[in-house]
Scaffold this active site. Sequence first.
Site, PDB file in Angstrom:
ATOM      1  N   ASP A 143       0.808  -1.217   0.000  1.00 18.43           N
ATOM      2  CA  ASP A 143       0.000   0.000   0.000  1.00 18.43           C
ATOM      3  C   ASP A 143       0.846   1.274   0.000  1.00 18.43           C
ATOM      4  O   ASP A 143       0.445   2.307   0.548  1.00 18.43           O
ATOM      5  CB  ASP A 143      -0.967   0.013   1.203  1.00 18.43           C
ATOM      6  CG  ASP A 143      -1.856  -1.205   1.215  1.00 18.43           C
ATOM      7  OD1 ASP A 143      -2.243  -1.656   0.118  1.00 18.43           O
ATOM      8  OD2 ASP A 143      -2.159  -1.716   2.310  1.00 18.43           O
ATOM      9  N   GLU A 144       1.997   1.223  -0.631  1.00 19.83           N
ATOM     10  CA  GLU A 144       2.884   2.389  -0.673  1.00 19.83           C
ATOM     11  C   GLU A 144       2.426   3.396  -1.716  1.00 19.83           C
ATOM     12  O   GLU A 144       2.948   4.517  -1.762  1.00 19.83           O
ATOM     13  CB  GLU A 144       4.319   1.942  -1.020  1.00 19.83           C
ATOM     14  CG  GLU A 144       4.988   1.049   0.014  1.00 19.83           C
ATOM     15  CD  GLU A 144       4.730  -0.425  -0.265  1.00 19.83           C
ATOM     16  OE1 GLU A 144       3.917  -0.731  -1.166  1.00 19.83           O
ATOM     17  OE2 GLU A 144       5.325  -1.271   0.417  1.00 19.83           O
ATOM     18  N   GLY A 145       1.478   2.974  -2.566  1.00 22.16           N
ATOM     19  CA  GLY A 145       1.056   3.858  -3.657  1.00 22.16           C
ATOM     20  C   GLY A 145       1.590   3.364  -5.003  1.00 22.16           C
ATOM     21  O   GLY A 145       1.751   4.152  -5.940  1.00 22.16           O
ATOM     22  N   LYS A 146       1.837   2.052  -5.092  1.00 23.52           N
ATOM     23  CA  LYS A 146       2.371   1.483  -6.349  1.00 23.52           C
ATOM     24  C   LYS A 146       1.429   1.770  -7.515  1.00 23.52           C
ATOM     25  O   LYS A 146       1.867   2.122  -8.605  1.00 23.52           O
ATOM     26  CB  LYS A 146       2.550  -0.043  -6.194  1.00 23.52           C
ATOM     27  CG  LYS A 146       3.554  -0.429  -5.123  1.00 23.52           C
ATOM     28  CD  LYS A 146       3.654  -1.935  -4.956  1.00 23.52           C
ATOM     29  CE  LYS A 146       2.439  -2.570  -4.324  1.00 23.52           C
ATOM     30  NZ  LYS A 146       2.190  -2.212  -2.921  1.00 23.52           N
ATOM     31  N   ALA A 165      -3.988  -7.935  -3.692  1.00 20.92           N
ATOM     32  CA  ALA A 165      -3.504  -6.567  -3.943  1.00 20.92           C
ATOM     33  C   ALA A 165      -4.701  -5.628  -4.098  1.00 20.92           C
ATOM     34  O   ALA A 165      -5.762  -6.029  -4.550  1.00 20.92           O
ATOM     35  CB  ALA A 165      -2.682  -6.549  -5.226  1.00 20.92           C
ATOM     36  N   GLY A 166      -4.516  -4.388  -3.713  1.00 19.52           N
ATOM     37  CA  GLY A 166      -5.530  -3.366  -3.940  1.00 19.52           C
ATOM     38  C   GLY A 166      -4.809  -2.088  -4.313  1.00 19.52           C
ATOM     39  O   GLY A 166      -4.062  -1.533  -3.519  1.00 19.52           O
ATOM     40  N   HIS A 167      -4.966  -1.666  -5.552  1.00 16.93           N
ATOM     41  CA  HIS A 167      -4.248  -0.485  -6.044  1.00 16.93           C
ATOM     42  C   HIS A 167      -5.271   0.583  -6.412  1.00 16.93           C
ATOM     43  O   HIS A 167      -6.139   0.357  -7.257  1.00 16.93           O
ATOM     44  CB  HIS A 167      -3.388  -0.861  -7.260  1.00 16.93           C
ATOM     45  CG  HIS A 167      -2.378  -1.938  -6.957  1.00 16.93           C
ATOM     46  ND1 HIS A 167      -1.665  -2.597  -7.922  1.00 16.93           N
ATOM     47  CD2 HIS A 167      -1.961  -2.469  -5.781  1.00 16.93           C
ATOM     48  CE1 HIS A 167      -0.859  -3.478  -7.349  1.00 16.93           C
ATOM     49  NE2 HIS A 167      -1.026  -3.425  -6.049  1.00 16.93           N
ATOM     50  N   GLN A 199       2.066  -6.215  -3.346  1.00 13.48           N
ATOM     51  CA  GLN A 199       2.630  -6.394  -2.001  1.00 13.48           C
ATOM     52  C   GLN A 199       3.986  -5.671  -1.894  1.00 13.48           C
ATOM     53  O   GLN A 199       4.150  -4.651  -2.554  1.00 13.48           O
ATOM     54  CB  GLN A 199       2.737  -7.890  -1.625  1.00 13.48           C
ATOM     55  CG  GLN A 199       1.378  -8.551  -1.440  1.00 13.48           C
ATOM     56  CD  GLN A 199       0.745  -9.053  -2.718  1.00 13.48           C
ATOM     57  OE1 GLN A 199       1.392  -9.711  -3.512  1.00 13.48           O
ATOM     58  NE2 GLN A 199      -0.518  -8.756  -2.926  1.00 13.48           N
ATOM     59  N   THR A 240      -9.753  -5.217   2.127  1.00 14.39           N
ATOM     60  CA  THR A 240     -10.553  -5.718   3.253  1.00 14.39           C
ATOM     61  C   THR A 240     -11.197  -4.605   4.069  1.00 14.39           C
ATOM     62  O   THR A 240     -12.012  -4.887   4.952  1.00 14.39           O
ATOM     63  CB  THR A 240      -9.665  -6.560   4.189  1.00 14.39           C
ATOM     64  OG1 THR A 240      -8.553  -5.752   4.594  1.00 14.39           O
ATOM     65  CG2 THR A 240      -9.154  -7.812   3.503  1.00 14.39           C
ATOM     66  N   ARG A 290      -9.866  -3.026   6.350  1.00 11.38           N
ATOM     67  CA  ARG A 290      -9.302  -2.979   7.706  1.00 11.38           C
ATOM     68  C   ARG A 290      -8.483  -1.706   7.894  1.00 11.38           C
ATOM     69  O   ARG A 290      -7.793  -1.280   6.959  1.00 11.38           O
ATOM     70  CB  ARG A 290      -8.361  -4.176   7.941  1.00 11.38           C
ATOM     71  CG  ARG A 290      -9.053  -5.507   8.021  1.00 11.38           C
ATOM     72  CD  ARG A 290      -8.052  -6.641   8.139  1.00 11.38           C
ATOM     73  NE  ARG A 290      -7.322  -6.886   6.901  1.00 11.38           N
ATOM     74  CZ  ARG A 290      -6.381  -7.804   6.750  1.00 11.38           C
ATOM     75  NH1 ARG A 290      -6.014  -8.559   7.765  1.00 11.38           N
ATOM     76  NH2 ARG A 290      -5.787  -7.977   5.589  1.00 11.38           N
ATOM     77  N   ARG A 295      -5.362   0.403   8.570  1.00  5.95           N
ATOM     78  CA  ARG A 295      -3.941   0.046   8.505  1.00  5.95           C
ATOM     79  C   ARG A 295      -3.241   0.531   9.771  1.00  5.95           C
ATOM     80  O   ARG A 295      -3.533   1.621  10.268  1.00  5.95           O
ATOM     81  CB  ARG A 295      -3.291   0.692   7.281  1.00  5.95           C
ATOM     82  CG  ARG A 295      -3.857   0.172   5.969  1.00  5.95           C
ATOM     83  CD  ARG A 295      -3.261   0.911   4.775  1.00  5.95           C
ATOM     84  NE  ARG A 295      -3.864   0.459   3.520  1.00  5.95           N
ATOM     85  CZ  ARG A 295      -4.076   1.247   2.469  1.00  5.95           C
ATOM     86  NH1 ARG A 295      -3.741   2.518   2.502  1.00  5.95           N
ATOM     87  NH2 ARG A 295      -4.621   0.763   1.373  1.00  5.95           N
TER      88      ARG A 295
END
Length: 429
Positions: free
Chosen positions: A13-16, A39-41, A223, A300, A302, A304
């Site tokens: 989740d760094e902003g890829k 993954a979630g982008h 990831q 999800t 959730r 962070r």
Amino acid sequence: MSNVTVIGTQWGDEGKGKIVDWLASRADIVVRFQGGHNAGHTLVVGDQVYKLSLLPSGLVRGKIGVIGNGVVVDPKALMTEIDRVTGQGLVVTPETLWIAENAPLILPVHGALDRAREAARGEHKIGTTGRGIGPAYEDKVARRAIRICDLAEPETLDWKLDELLLHHNTLLAGLGAETFTKEQLKDFLTEITPRLLPFSCQVWDRLDEARRAGRRILFEGAQAVMLDVDHGTYPYVTSSNTVAAVAASGSGVSPSSVGFVLGIAKAYTTRVGEGPFPTELHDQTGRTLGERGHEFGTVTGRPRRCGWFDAVLIRRAVRVGGVSGIALTKLDVLDGLDEIFICIGYELDGQKIETFPSAPGAQSRVKPVYETMPGWKETTAGARSWAELPAQAIKYVRRIEELIEAPVTLLSTSPERDDTILMRDPFED
Ligand code: GDP
Ligand code: IMO
Ligand code: MG
């Protein structure tokens, strides 16, 4: 001119997604090579927000998207995502999306086993996304995965399903979870096959052709290094290798095609799920970072976990991941803080240590040693040039470069596509 491979350097989740979308304007083809729909982008383009899990982020720019053999593909999740982005105006056809026919499938048994095992683990749970990623990779290595190409061979599918169910039903029954019948899985596969197969092809061959034609390839990692199954905080990791080397094996190209490795790092740190996190903040500052950075899992939902920038871990990710330059994201989230902390070393049981240990017990006892820097009052949000940044923010970036021993080649100052500062074009390296 080179290809570029983007990888995460922290815990995801760094902003890829934002950076890949931005760089995709300079590329012809964007390739996912590992991970799955864990993954979630998130990409923000004007008033449109695209949330992608399996589809390569380059599709938003109208570039060819490729799902390589290193990805585990949940066909239902993929079709739902295609329908969603098609509704947003994107064009996803077998001409614009190529899926490796040797990619393994995620089936309903995998999600069921993932969730049953997490429930059984109790306090030692990993905090997986529950999407069957781990069990699907296990089946690949155990040589019992159903791959996309098997869908075209009913006789192969038949015996492979028997083998798969023998294994999974034994485990599911042992865990007290519901088992599956062959008919259930056959129905699932029969439904998705006509939609999935037209996208499948020999990706390695098409990428080789693209290389010969001098087309630029952007490899999009999911990831991050600290979630890598070998180099991360094992066992609190995902089930694939996330380092740049895998871009080659996960799509069927030569190692020399990986090109410039752009590591993505947040200006602070976040983590979703369980596992060690030395710089985690349990106080108001941690909550402030979470609120300002909108730190909720894309997949999800959730919250962070949030903490300070850990220069020791990123230096390690730089070395292990072969990172050539860093894209530093979310600098704007630090705006207005009085003081900013950077982790420059650790203490373990009262002793100073130079590197992060490997065993989970030691990893959880590690205490960060901090250096502090004054914050800045001005806003960096939306800055599009180096000249717009406050002097103190520039000092923070420069100090990070020294500590992680890698140059910051891109800076991101908001979720919006164009709020990005380019210091060095990775494609020109
Ligand atoms: P990925 O998994 O690495 O692609 O990252 P995610 O998309 O899961 O999470 C990053 C989040 O931060 C997304 O909501 C982005 O829109 C957002 N984001 C990316 N870059 C920046 C930035 O520079 N500043 C701010 N405030 N948000 C950003
Ligand atoms: P992107 O690409 C953040 C985490 C999960 C869990 C662990 C294992 O958006 O950066 P899994 O379902 O993979 O077996 O879960 O890995 N995880 C991620 N955390 N971003 C991700 O992807 C993640 N993908 C998996 O939360 O801790
Ligand atoms: Mg994400």
